[in-house]
Design a protein around this motif. Structure first.
Motif, PDB file in Angstrom:
ATOM      1  N   PRO A 189       0.853  -1.078   0.105  1.00 39.21           N
ATOM      2  CA  PRO A 189      -0.111   0.038   0.172  1.00 39.21           C
ATOM      3  C   PRO A 189       0.731   1.223   0.212  1.00 39.21           C
ATOM      4  O   PRO A 189       2.009   1.319   0.699  1.00 39.21           O
ATOM      5  CB  PRO A 189      -0.550   0.020   1.227  1.00 39.21           C
ATOM      6  N   THR A 190       0.521   2.310  -0.587  1.00 35.92           N
ATOM      7  CA  THR A 190       1.145   3.560  -0.796  1.00 35.92           C
ATOM      8  C   THR A 190       0.794   4.364   0.578  1.00 35.92           C
ATOM      9  O   THR A 190      -0.242   4.031   1.158  1.00 35.92           O
ATOM     10  CB  THR A 190       0.625   4.587  -1.761  1.00 35.92           C
ATOM     11  N   PRO A 191       1.795   4.767   1.100  1.00 35.71           N
ATOM     12  CA  PRO A 191       1.621   5.327   2.571  1.00 35.71           C
ATOM     13  C   PRO A 191       1.223   6.982   2.483  1.00 35.71           C
ATOM     14  O   PRO A 191       1.415   7.916   3.347  1.00 35.71           O
ATOM     15  CB  PRO A 191       3.121   5.528   3.044  1.00 35.71           C
ATOM     16  N   TRP A 192       0.414   7.327   1.326  1.00 31.73           N
ATOM     17  CA  TRP A 192       0.290   8.779   0.829  1.00 31.73           C
ATOM     18  C   TRP A 192      -1.150   8.713  -0.084  1.00 31.73           C
ATOM     19  O   TRP A 192      -1.261   7.815  -0.696  1.00 31.73           O
ATOM     20  CB  TRP A 192       1.481   9.266   0.358  1.00 31.73           C
ATOM     21  N   PRO A 193      -1.876   9.707   0.023  1.00 31.71           N
ATOM     22  CA  PRO A 193      -2.914   9.920  -1.202  1.00 31.71           C
ATOM     23  C   PRO A 193      -2.293   9.705  -2.343  1.00 31.71           C
ATOM     24  O   PRO A 193      -1.244  10.113  -2.675  1.00 31.71           O
ATOM     25  CB  PRO A 193      -3.431  11.264  -0.954  1.00 31.71           C
ATOM     26  N   SER A 194      -3.072   9.012  -3.148  1.00 30.18           N
ATOM     27  CA  SER A 194      -2.330   8.620  -4.656  1.00 30.18           C
ATOM     28  C   SER A 194      -2.069   9.731  -5.769  1.00 30.18           C
ATOM     29  O   SER A 194      -1.149   9.359  -6.567  1.00 30.18           O
ATOM     30  CB  SER A 194      -3.141   7.286  -5.035  1.00 30.18           C
ATOM     31  N   TRP A 195      -3.378  10.270  -5.972  1.00 29.59           N
ATOM     32  CA  TRP A 195      -2.930  11.175  -7.111  1.00 29.59           C
ATOM     33  C   TRP A 195      -2.989  12.818  -6.907  1.00 29.59           C
ATOM     34  O   TRP A 195      -3.654  13.354  -6.095  1.00 29.59           O
ATOM     35  CB  TRP A 195      -4.197  10.869  -8.142  1.00 29.59           C
ATOM     36  N   LEU A 196      -1.951  13.391  -7.702  1.00 26.08           N
ATOM     37  CA  LEU A 196      -1.852  14.978  -7.295  1.00 26.08           C
ATOM     38  C   LEU A 196      -2.028  15.567  -8.831  1.00 26.08           C
ATOM     39  O   LEU A 196      -2.063  14.937  -9.642  1.00 26.08           O
ATOM     40  CB  LEU A 196      -0.638  15.503  -6.441  1.00 26.08           C
ATOM     41  N   ILE A 197      -2.112  16.616  -8.889  1.00 30.58           N
ATOM     42  CA  ILE A 197      -2.199  17.560 -10.168  1.00 30.58           C
ATOM     43  C   ILE A 197      -0.946  18.528 -10.041  1.00 30.58           C
ATOM     44  O   ILE A 197      -0.612  19.021  -9.390  1.00 30.58           O
ATOM     45  CB  ILE A 197      -3.356  18.298 -10.400  1.00 30.58           C
ATOM     46  N   ALA A 198      -0.026  18.418 -11.388  1.00 29.23           N
ATOM     47  CA  ALA A 198       0.948  19.541 -11.269  1.00 29.23           C
ATOM     48  C   ALA A 198       0.872  19.981 -12.852  1.00 29.23           C
ATOM     49  O   ALA A 198       0.440  19.641 -13.757  1.00 29.23           O
ATOM     50  CB  ALA A 198       2.246  18.425 -11.648  1.00 29.23           C
ATOM     51  N   ALA A 199       1.753  21.140 -12.838  1.00 33.13           N
ATOM     52  CA  ALA A 199       1.413  22.099 -14.297  1.00 33.13           C
ATOM     53  C   ALA A 199       2.982  22.481 -14.266  1.00 33.13           C
ATOM     54  O   ALA A 199       3.551  22.943 -13.170  1.00 33.13           O
ATOM     55  CB  ALA A 199       0.559  23.048 -13.937  1.00 33.13           C
ATOM     56  N   HIS A 200       3.199  22.815 -15.616  1.00 33.05           N
ATOM     57  CA  HIS A 200       4.632  23.421 -15.928  1.00 33.05           C
ATOM     58  C   HIS A 200       4.448  24.976 -15.142  1.00 33.05           C
ATOM     59  O   HIS A 200       3.410  25.837 -15.117  1.00 33.05           O
ATOM     60  CB  HIS A 200       4.769  23.847 -17.630  1.00 33.05           C
ATOM     61  N   PRO A 201       5.594  25.773 -14.685  1.00 34.54           N
ATOM     62  CA  PRO A 201       5.614  26.854 -14.046  1.00 34.54           C
ATOM     63  C   PRO A 201       5.247  27.905 -14.930  1.00 34.54           C
ATOM     64  O   PRO A 201       5.159  29.222 -14.305  1.00 34.54           O
ATOM     65  CB  PRO A 201       6.901  26.792 -13.265  1.00 34.54           C
ATOM     66  N   SER A 202       5.653  27.724 -16.372  1.00 31.78           N
ATOM     67  CA  SER A 202       5.641  28.871 -17.078  1.00 31.78           C
ATOM     68  C   SER A 202       4.223  29.414 -17.212  1.00 31.78           C
ATOM     69  O   SER A 202       3.341  28.483 -17.642  1.00 31.78           O
ATOM     70  CB  SER A 202       6.317  28.641 -18.350  1.00 31.78           C
ATOM     71  N   PRO A 203       3.901  30.792 -17.019  1.00 34.44           N
ATOM     72  CA  PRO A 203       2.656  31.121 -17.298  1.00 34.44           C
ATOM     73  C   PRO A 203       2.011  31.479 -18.769  1.00 34.44           C
ATOM     74  O   PRO A 203       0.985  31.272 -19.121  1.00 34.44           O
ATOM     75  CB  PRO A 203       2.718  32.530 -16.705  1.00 34.44           C
ATOM     76  N   ASP A 204       3.204  31.203 -19.595  1.00 28.82           N
ATOM     77  CA  ASP A 204       2.623  30.992 -21.058  1.00 28.82           C
ATOM     78  C   ASP A 204       2.080  29.783 -21.516  1.00 28.82           C
ATOM     79  O   ASP A 204       1.411  29.509 -22.332  1.00 28.82           O
ATOM     80  CB  ASP A 204       3.970  31.192 -21.860  1.00 28.82           C
ATOM     81  N   ARG A 205       2.749  28.664 -20.927  1.00 29.42           N
ATOM     82  CA  ARG A 205       2.195  27.131 -20.978  1.00 29.42           C
ATOM     83  C   ARG A 205       0.877  26.951 -20.098  1.00 29.42           C
ATOM     84  O   ARG A 205       0.092  26.347 -20.505  1.00 29.42           O
ATOM     85  CB  ARG A 205       3.102  26.372 -20.878  1.00 29.42           C
ATOM     86  N   ALA A 206       0.965  27.432 -18.892  1.00 30.27           N
ATOM     87  CA  ALA A 206      -0.096  27.042 -17.644  1.00 30.27           C
ATOM     88  C   ALA A 206      -0.352  28.289 -17.461  1.00 30.27           C
ATOM     89  O   ALA A 206      -0.129  28.642 -15.908  1.00 30.27           O
ATOM     90  CB  ALA A 206       0.482  26.107 -16.881  1.00 30.27           C
ATOM     91  N   PRO A 207      -1.270  29.217 -17.959  1.00 29.52           N
ATOM     92  CA  PRO A 207      -1.754  30.400 -17.126  1.00 29.52           C
ATOM     93  C   PRO A 207      -2.593  30.147 -16.051  1.00 29.52           C
ATOM     94  O   PRO A 207      -3.320  29.282 -15.893  1.00 29.52           O
ATOM     95  CB  PRO A 207      -2.513  31.186 -18.078  1.00 29.52           C
ATOM     96  N   PRO A 208      -2.017  30.884 -14.745  1.00 31.81           N
ATOM     97  CA  PRO A 208      -2.692  30.670 -13.448  1.00 31.81           C
ATOM     98  C   PRO A 208      -4.302  30.592 -13.587  1.00 31.81           C
ATOM     99  O   PRO A 208      -4.804  29.926 -12.971  1.00 31.81           O
ATOM    100  CB  PRO A 208      -2.063  31.820 -12.401  1.00 31.81           C
ATOM    101  N   ASP A 209      -4.446  31.662 -14.468  1.00 33.63           N
ATOM    102  CA  ASP A 209      -6.231  31.925 -14.582  1.00 33.63           C
ATOM    103  C   ASP A 209      -6.890  30.608 -15.342  1.00 33.63           C
ATOM    104  O   ASP A 209      -8.066  30.188 -14.864  1.00 33.63           O
ATOM    105  CB  ASP A 209      -6.542  33.233 -15.246  1.00 33.63           C
ATOM    106  N   ALA A 210      -6.098  30.185 -16.187  1.00 35.30           N
ATOM    107  CA  ALA A 210      -6.690  28.842 -17.023  1.00 35.30           C
ATOM    108  C   ALA A 210      -6.637  27.835 -15.875  1.00 35.30           C
ATOM    109  O   ALA A 210      -7.570  26.718 -15.959  1.00 35.30           O
ATOM    110  CB  ALA A 210      -5.914  28.684 -18.258  1.00 35.30           C
ATOM    111  N   LEU A 211      -5.575  27.705 -15.308  1.00 37.52           N
ATOM    112  CA  LEU A 211      -5.419  26.685 -14.148  1.00 37.52           C
ATOM    113  C   LEU A 211      -6.571  26.662 -13.027  1.00 37.52           C
ATOM    114  O   LEU A 211      -7.130  25.522 -12.582  1.00 37.52           O
ATOM    115  CB  LEU A 211      -4.062  26.399 -13.433  1.00 37.52           C
ATOM    116  N   ARG A 212      -7.118  27.718 -12.867  1.00 38.59           N
ATOM    117  CA  ARG A 212      -8.003  27.887 -11.930  1.00 38.59           C
ATOM    118  C   ARG A 212      -9.401  27.564 -12.345  1.00 38.59           C
ATOM    119  O   ARG A 212     -10.106  26.834 -11.634  1.00 38.59           O
ATOM    120  CB  ARG A 212      -7.942  29.606 -11.079  1.00 38.59           C
TER     121      ARG A 212
END
Length: 302
Positions: A189-212
């Protein structure tokens, strides 16, 4: 431009698939990554996707080990992952340990000193092998791995003898074992919750507003999928239609899985406790500030 969302086409992704069907490519598109989290991280690095829904442990270990291709921006599944039970009645939320049909390996203890199959370096299949070694008291620096890309390659490797076993999520592995292509010998068993969400840090590729916008919409579909009413029938029918799993397996899985109320939040202890285990397993080294792992413009640390 719509966000490019990398994901693994498994039952866990059902709320995401429902959201994508409703969105119809207006705000995001899905990019399937069948090899798992290692492939997701590679595609973030290579500008092939902007966001990844991936396993907690390799995402965190990747950042701890120097990756600048992404930051954590949200949560997706609260419960641990089942990397496989030897008993079908066991709770199906662990990493499955699978060997070949005619292999000599009968238990996890038999695997010490052997070559473990993994999908890619840095994948959950590799990270959990370190956790398994830690639980068994093996020297983690002596672990040996062979890259086999996906579950098809992993199954072939345990049956041709080039690897001893591999670790994959139980529910996804079970149809192959039921078909006589592999054999379960244990679970980790994993000792942690299994899935998270990650995004590229560049606002050109993953704009914060679009992520929200994406995280807000995903939260609504996750809450609906996670509701008692949907679990009774609609969730079962959706998974059965998309993945073809037996109804009894779907109902068993639904009894054990839970999703966050807000996908745009990550509990601090998820990161700190995962780092603690990964450090003990020898996967990461050093001490870290939890905020180093997240994009604080998007996600809330709770």
């Amino acid at each position: 431009m719509p966000l490019r969302i990398g994901y693994v086409r498994e039952h866990f992704s059902s709320p995401l698939l429902q959201y994508a069907e409703a969105d119809q490519g207006r705000t995001f598109t899905l990019v399937e990554c069948p090899s798992g989290t290692g492939q997701l991280i590679a595609r973030l690095t290579n500008d092939e996707i902007d966001v990844a829904i991936a396993l907690t442990d390799p995402l965190i270990s990747g950042i701890a080990n120097g990756s600048t291709a992404y930051k954590l921006v949200g949560s997706f599944v609260n419960t641990p992952l089942n990397w496989q039970p030897s008993d079908p009645s066991d709770v199906p939320l662990r990493r499955a340990v699978t060997t070949g049909v005619n292999s000599k390996y009968q238990s996890i203890a038999d695997l010490e000193g052997s070559t473990i199959g993994i999908s890619r370096p840095g994948s959950g299949s590799q990270t959990m092998a370190y956790v398994m070694a830690l639980q068994q008291g093996w020297a983690t620096e002596k672990l040996q791995f062979k890259v086999n890309n996906d579950i098809r390659g992993l199954l072939d490797s345990v049956n041709d003898g080039s690897t001893s076993a591999f670790m994959w999520e139980w529910f996804t592995t079970k149809p192959f074992v039921d078909a006589g292509e592999g054999r379960f010998i244990g679970s980790v068993p994993t000792p942690w919750p299994s899935w998270l969400i990650a995004a590229h840090p560049s606002p050109d590729r993953a704009p914060p507003d679009a992520l929200r916008v994406f995280l807000h919409g995903l939260s609504s579909y996750v809450r609906a999928f996670d509701s008692e009413e949907k679990r009774e029938s609609a969730d079962v029918e959706f998974i059965k239609g998309k993945f073809g799993y037996p109804e009894e397996d779907i109902k068993a899985w639904l009894k054990t899985v839970s999703y966050p109320n807000d996908c745009a939040a990550i509990p601090k202890k998820v990161i700190s406790e995962t780092l603690d285990v990964l450090e003990k397993a020898g996967v990461v080294k050093g001490k870290f500030d939890v905020s180093y792992f997240v994009d604080t413009d998007v996600v809330k640390l709770t």
